[in-house]
Motif scaffolding. Structure first.
Motif, mmCIF file in Angstrom:
data_model
loop_
_atom_site.group_PDB
_atom_site.id
_atom_site.type_symbol
_atom_site.label_atom_id
_atom_site.label_comp_id
_atom_site.label_asym_id
_atom_site.label_seq_id
_atom_site.Cartn_x
_atom_site.Cartn_y
_atom_site.Cartn_z
ATOM 1 N N TYR A 90 0.814 -1.217 0.000
ATOM 2 C CA TYR A 90 0.000 0.000 0.000
ATOM 3 C C TYR A 90 0.845 1.264 0.000
ATOM 4 O O TYR A 90 0.455 2.284 -0.592
ATOM 5 N N GLU A 91 2.008 1.241 0.629
ATOM 6 C CA GLU A 91 2.892 2.402 0.560
ATOM 7 C C GLU A 91 3.349 2.651 -0.874
ATOM 8 O O GLU A 91 3.419 3.797 -1.337
ATOM 9 N N LEU A 92 3.678 1.580 -1.584
ATOM 10 C CA LEU A 92 4.082 1.706 -2.986
ATOM 11 C C LEU A 92 2.922 2.212 -3.836
ATOM 12 O O LEU A 92 3.095 3.086 -4.701
ATOM 13 N N ARG A 93 1.739 1.664 -3.608
ATOM 14 C CA ARG A 93 0.575 2.104 -4.389
ATOM 15 C C ARG A 93 0.264 3.575 -4.134
ATOM 16 O O ARG A 93 -0.046 4.327 -5.068
ATOM 17 N N MET A 94 0.337 3.994 -2.863
ATOM 18 C CA MET A 94 0.034 5.394 -2.547
ATOM 19 C C MET A 94 1.069 6.343 -3.135
ATOM 20 O O MET A 94 0.766 7.503 -3.427
#
Length: 224
Positions: A90-94
């Motif tokens: 999720y950090e990468l997606r955000m």
């Protein structure tokens, strides 16, 4: 309900491979097949009343989705929950989704926006977590570039597929999150129709952050 059966009215005209894939995805996301469960091909073929081949193909596809892992010594098993991995996904997606939003606002074809709306409506109607999770993945893919022409799209597509595992788990742990997600989907689609880049970026990041928080809270409560 035996693993080889699907809910009433939910077995459309599928190939043996498609049927096994859909039913196993449903069982994993609904918790019917818990994390860490061993998946023995011969046993599964017997339960589904099919040959080994569609079971093997389904396991391969589920591994690609991140739901199943292969151990060279123990065979296939349902992927165990890993909060550190969820956070990284999720950090990468955000970090990356805003780049895709900025590229695609004003470029998404009207027919793809219409398809996103059809998927959104199907999500509001289905009661099946696994079906909702797959529709959710397809919905977000409507706003992405063709991954054959974009490295960013390829990376985000892989992250989106990996996240679908945890989206299903979060919905099972917090069913109320579904209605909130449905509302957010409608707002995101409206931003694309209006060409509102800043708001689309804000909503996309908020949408992912809320899902991550839901997963973290469910894990802290021992629900995953």
């Amino acid at each position: 309900m035996p693993l080889g059966q699907m809910r009433s009215g939910e077995r459309p005209n599928l190939t043996a491979h498609g049927y096994v894939l859909q039913r196993m995805r449903q069982a994993i996301l609904d918790g019917e097949l818990p994390a860490g469960s061993r998946l023995i091909q011969a046993d599964l073929a017997s339960q589904f009343a099919v040959s080994i081949t569609p079971v093997r193909e389904a396991l391969r596809d589920l591994a690609g989705e991140g739901l199943v892992v292969f151990d060279p010594h123990r065979g296939s098993r349902v992927r165990s929950f890993d909060l550190a991995e969820v956070r990284e996904i999720y950090e990468l997606r955000m970090a990356l989704e805003p780049l895709m939003v900025q590229r695609m606002i004003g470029r998404v074809a009207p027919d793809r926006l219409d398809e996103a709306e059809r998927l959104m409506r199907r999500m509001t109607r289905t009661k099946d977590t696994a079906v909702w999770s797959d529709l959710n993945r397809q919905f977000h893919a409507c706003f992405a570039e063709d991954d054959k022409a974009s490295r960013l799209a390829t990376i985000l597509g892989g992250l989106r597929d990996s996240a679908s595992t945890y989206v299903g788990l979060s919905l099972r742990a917090s069913p109320e999150r579904r209605a909130e997600s449905d509302r957010e989907h409608a707002e995101i689609l409206d931003c694309y129709r209006r060409g509102d880049t800043p708001e689309a970026v804000r909503l996309a990041v908020q949408h992912m952050r809320t899902t991550l928080v839901t997963i973290e809270e469910a894990d802290a409560q021992g629900l995953l």
